[in-house]
Write a protein that holds these residues in place. Structure first.
Motif: not given
Length: 895
Positions: A512, A516, A519-521, A524
């Motif tokens: 993250q 943002e 979290d985006t996983g 990335r």
């Protein structure tokens, strides 16, 4: 051979042709000594340019007649060009008649003979050796071709497109007429006339149309074509499923020929292949051969759209078709591999090739952008930069827009440009326009610097963890080395795939950034587009280990300065298989470089234990294990060293490390050899091939250890495996183990191998290559490999006239065996210079590729450096030298 005097061609000087050729009606009366070529063209002036002379390219042609609209024409020949003035304002017909002597064409460019048949190779500028023509890729015409020949000697007559007529003629002759409905440039023209047999398969496309697939070979080789046919069928299915690109002709043909300068050629509907990339059976071909056939068949078929239906405006745009198609064949091979680990192995293999060949090119005298700015001989620019780095540029586009976005961009590209000759800019614009708002669309101008800047960007990555703030700050910086004509390098747009692993247990951490909401996983892609950028990750609960440039998301040098503990964490736990391999390679490379700089020459227990952990890992793919356990090549080590390279010292240290790994893991190698072999009959699938690769590596290490200690058990077992093997992969693996360890049984094994396969040309090529690429023995046996190569150059089976055979001996020595080639007595350089000059007299393309072997001579320590320069200068001083070879040696000597 004429003295090389070709002018420098510059991209900035491009002009559209003064005339367009719309249709071509060719007829050939084929005879090895004197073939008659009648070329009837429909031509019209380019109305956008001032009226000027029509200049048609030609080379080694015997001109007999020129007619305009059926009347004799006034013409002149200037500098290999047929020049006509005062031509009609409107469309007109031009008929040119000439004869050629295919049997004397040892360049293998244009129309030539091989094994009693006729074959062609017209890329890049071979058509001018067949008939006078506007031999440039932006002149696209519809071709009709009639072939006439002796029916008994040449029962098979093939041309581009669809067969429209065939029949008998007087005097035991026959004819075949072919029509290609799709406009194409002259470099895609092809014909074949020979005594051949074919494997045939009918398929039905998604649209319901039936197509005939044919693979033509010499009689006796038909049983070796099943894999090529299966690869072709898989390619047709994949391209239609992945990109919606169907086969567009009634038939698609592959023809194998033993004398061929390239790997294969994508002529429209009539692909001509080097036999090396068609013929395979378990008894004669290794797993690598099967994989290469699948890849090359796919590559040439995929050109049907990316290269044929849409082609290059000029040769500076070569990567438009080659880089894109290499990317497509790499994706195809990954999809054919299946599971994620096998896909990663394919990616690792591609990156190894990039680093082995393209990185040195980027740092040497032949450095050029993916889209070159100038050339003297276009054949010299069929390079790793245009192909492999070009593919990486396309891969970065796909990364920036995603898989679906890239497919949308491909669709738009063909909607806009089908049937046209276009540029790299046109392709990039289509991908960006299909994905508005994407990182590519927003940064397109900056991204296109990948096409215009030579050299490999250097990326530095430094991370800092703040436990109290629970943040991890990643600072990325990029720099580049100035190149000739490019004093200032601007920042590249670099997709930077990454993740974070917990340092205590290697688990993946959520990602993250500070701005943002969540979290985006755990994986990335960052975009590094400035000279320096800073990325702050928040809510990082544990100290992380960065997993950087996952999947090798950009072709850069990465300096992450990771400690051994971090590299060991990545090697043991990273979900990205590429970075597991990368960590293992970096651990080994660090130790090799340290030893070269005066550090310990003994491998430490931590490294050995890590390698044991990889070898014994219960779930890792066998092919991945083999790659991790193979030390970085001597070429890669030399490039990392950067200056004052002593090939003999690098070789001695690497061989010392290899022996230590063999000794320290002896029991583990025995376990791998005895338990990891695939079960059942031979299959070239990725899993079984990986298992065989690991078993072969284990055997080579056991024979190395045994030979060093004087033990005869493992060399004996290797020799027995060599004799009893049921596949070439097993047999050649055992033979390689004996030869590379310089075991006493290597000599009788080599003799037996030659006797077994004396009638199999491609297998004998392996026999030569294995001996030329064998590691030089250390100590009193040093120099034995080079002396063996000199002896083999006089072998009755060796010839420089066949490109495969010439490459099999010369390239493994000069490109892949630094310690054997770079000798203190300069004998290797003398041998190289003699062979370059000898080959250049009849095959400039092959000679210029051999000449590239000394590109990096400036990196060498003395006495190698001065001796190498002297050898290059000796070749450059030759009065008679082809344009191809002169360009290479001249650029090599430039300061």
């Amino acid at each position: 051979m004429r003295e090389g005097t070709a002018p420098i061609i510059r991209r900035e000087d491009y002009q559209a042709p003064a005339y367009w050729i719309r249709t071509v009606d060719l007829s050939f009366d084929l005879d090895p000594a004197k073939t008659l070529v009648i070329n009837k063209m429909t031509i019209e002036r380019n109305a956008e340019l001032p009226v000027q002379s029509l200049r048609l390219d030609g080379e080694d042609l015997n001109l007999t007649r020129v007619m305009v609209n059926g009347e004799p024409a006034t013409f002149r020949v200037e500098n290999d060009q047929l020049v006509l003035d005062a031509l009609p304002d409107g469309p007109f017909t031009l008929e040119v008649r000439n004869t050629i002597a295919p049997e004397k064409n040892l360049q293998l460019s244009g129309l030539y003979t091989s094994g009693g048949g006729f074959f062609t190779q017209c890329e890049a500028q071979g058509f001018r050796r067949i008939s006078y023509f506007l031999d440039r890729p932006d002149v696209m015409a519809v071709y009709t071709v009639t072939l006439r020949a002796d029916a008994e000697k040449y029962p098979v007559l093939l041309g581009n497109g669809n067969l429209v007529a065939q029949g008998e003629l007087d005097g035991g002759r026959h004819f075949a007429k072919w029509h290609d409905p799709f406009p194409k440039p002259s470099y895609l023209f092809a014909l074949v006339a020979a005594k051949l047999v074919s494997r045939e398969q009918k398929i039905v496309s998604r649209s319901g149309k039936e197509h005939l697939l044919q693979v033509y070979v010499r009689a006796g080789d038909l049983d070796k074509t099943e894999h090529a046919m299966n690869s072709l069928i898989a390619s047709v299915v994949w391209d239609e499923a992945r990109f919606g690109l169907p086969l567009d002709l009634e038939r698609f043909m592959i023809v194998a020929v033993s004398d061929f300068n390239m790997g294969a050629m994508e002529n429209k509907g009539l692909n001509i292949f080097n036999t090396k990339f068609v013929l395979a059976s378990p008894a004669t071909a290794t797993d690598a051969d099967f994989a290469n056939i699948e890849s090359v068949v796919a590559h040439e078929y995929f050109h049907n759209w990316t290269g044929n239906r849409v082609t290059c405006r000029d040769w500076f745009q070569l990567s438009l078709k080659e880089g894109l198609t290499v990317y497509r064949d790499q994706e195809f091979s990954q999809d054919m591999a299946g599971e994620a680990s096998a896909r990663a192995v394919k990616r690792i293999e591609d990156v190894r090739q990039l680093r082995q060949f393209q990185f040195p090119e980027d740092a040497g005298p032949m450095a050029h952008p993916v889209r070159p700015e100038q050339y003297q001989a276009i054949d010299n620019f069929y390079t790793a930069t245009v192909y492999e780095k070009g593919a990486e540029v396309v891969r970065m586009m796909a990364t920036l827009v995603g898989r679906r976005g890239f497919a949308k961009g491909m669709t738009l590209y063909f909607q806009r440009h089908d049937g046209q000759a276009v540029t790299c800019d046109d392709f990039a614009q289509a991908i960006a326009d299909a994905n508005p708002g994407s990182e590519l669309a927003e940064r397109l101008d900056a991204f296109k610097r990948w096409y215009s800047q030579a050299g490999t960007p250097q990326v530095t990555a430094r991370g800092a963890y703040d436990a109290a703030a629970r943040t991890y700050t990643l600072e990325l910086a990029q720099t580049g080395t100035p190149n000739p004509g490019q004093p200032h390098r601007l920042p590249s747009v670099i997709p930077f795939a990454m993740g974070l692993l917990a340092s205590d247990d290697g688990s993946a951490l959520p990602l993250q950034l500070a701005d943002e909401p969540g979290d985006t996983g755990t994986h990335r892609v960052l975009v590094l587009a400035e000279a320096e950028q800073r990325f702050v990750f928040v809510n990082v609960d544990r100290e992380p280990v960065p997993s950087l440039l996952r999947g090798y998301s950009a072709p850069v040098h990465l300096d992450a300065a990771l400690a051994d503990t971090a590299l060991l964490t990545l090697l043991q736990h990273d979900s990205d298989a590429f970075n597991r391999w990368e960590a293992g390679q970096q651990l080994a490379l660090n130790r090799l470089l340290a030893a070269l700089r005066g550090g310990s020459t003994q491998l430490d227990a931590a490294f050995i234990d890590a390698m044991r952990g990889v070898l014994r890992h219960p779930t890792l793919d066998a092919a991945l294990k083999e790659l991790v356990l193979t030390l970085p090549s001597e070429t890669v080590v030399a490039e990392e060293l950067g200056a004052e390279v002593d090939p003999a010292r690098i070789h001695a240290l690497r061989e010392g490390f290899r022996l230590q790994l063999a000794q320290a893991l002896r029991d583990d190698w025995v376990w791998a050899f005895e338990t990891q072999a695939p079960i059942g009959g031979y299959s070239p699938d990725a899993r079984a091939a990986g298992q065989r690769a690991l078993v072969n590596l284990a055997l080579s290490m056991l024979v190395l250890d045994a030979t060093a200690s004087g033990d005869t058990v493992w060399p004996g077992r290797a020799y027995q495996r060599f004799k009893d093997a049921t596949s070439m992969s097993e047999r050649f693996g055992a033979l390689t183990a004996l030869v590379n360890a310089h075991a006493e049984l290597a000599a009788p094994a080599l003799e037996r191998f030659h006797a077994l396969f004396a009638d199999e040309a491609l297998v004998i090529d392996k026999w030569f290559a294995l001996q030329a690429g064998a590691p030089e023995p250390l100590g009193e046996g040093a120099g034995a490999v080079f002396e063996r190569v000199r002896t083999l150059a006089q072998h009755p089976d060796f010839t420089l006239r066949n490109p495969n055979r010439a490459r099999s001996l010369l390239m493994p020595l000069t490109l892949m065996n630094p310690a054997a080639f770079h000798r203190a007595d300069a004998a290797g350089y003398v041998f190289w210079a003699d062979k370059v000059v000898e080959v250049d007299a009849f095959n400039p393309q092959l000679a210029s590729r051999l000449a590239r072997s000394l590109d990096r001579w400036r990196l060498l320590a003395e006495p190698y450096r001065s001796a190498a320069r002297e050898a290059i200068a000796r070749v450059a001083a030759r009065a008679e030298l082809s344009d191809d070879t002169r360009e290479i040696v001249t650029r090599s000597l430039q300061d």
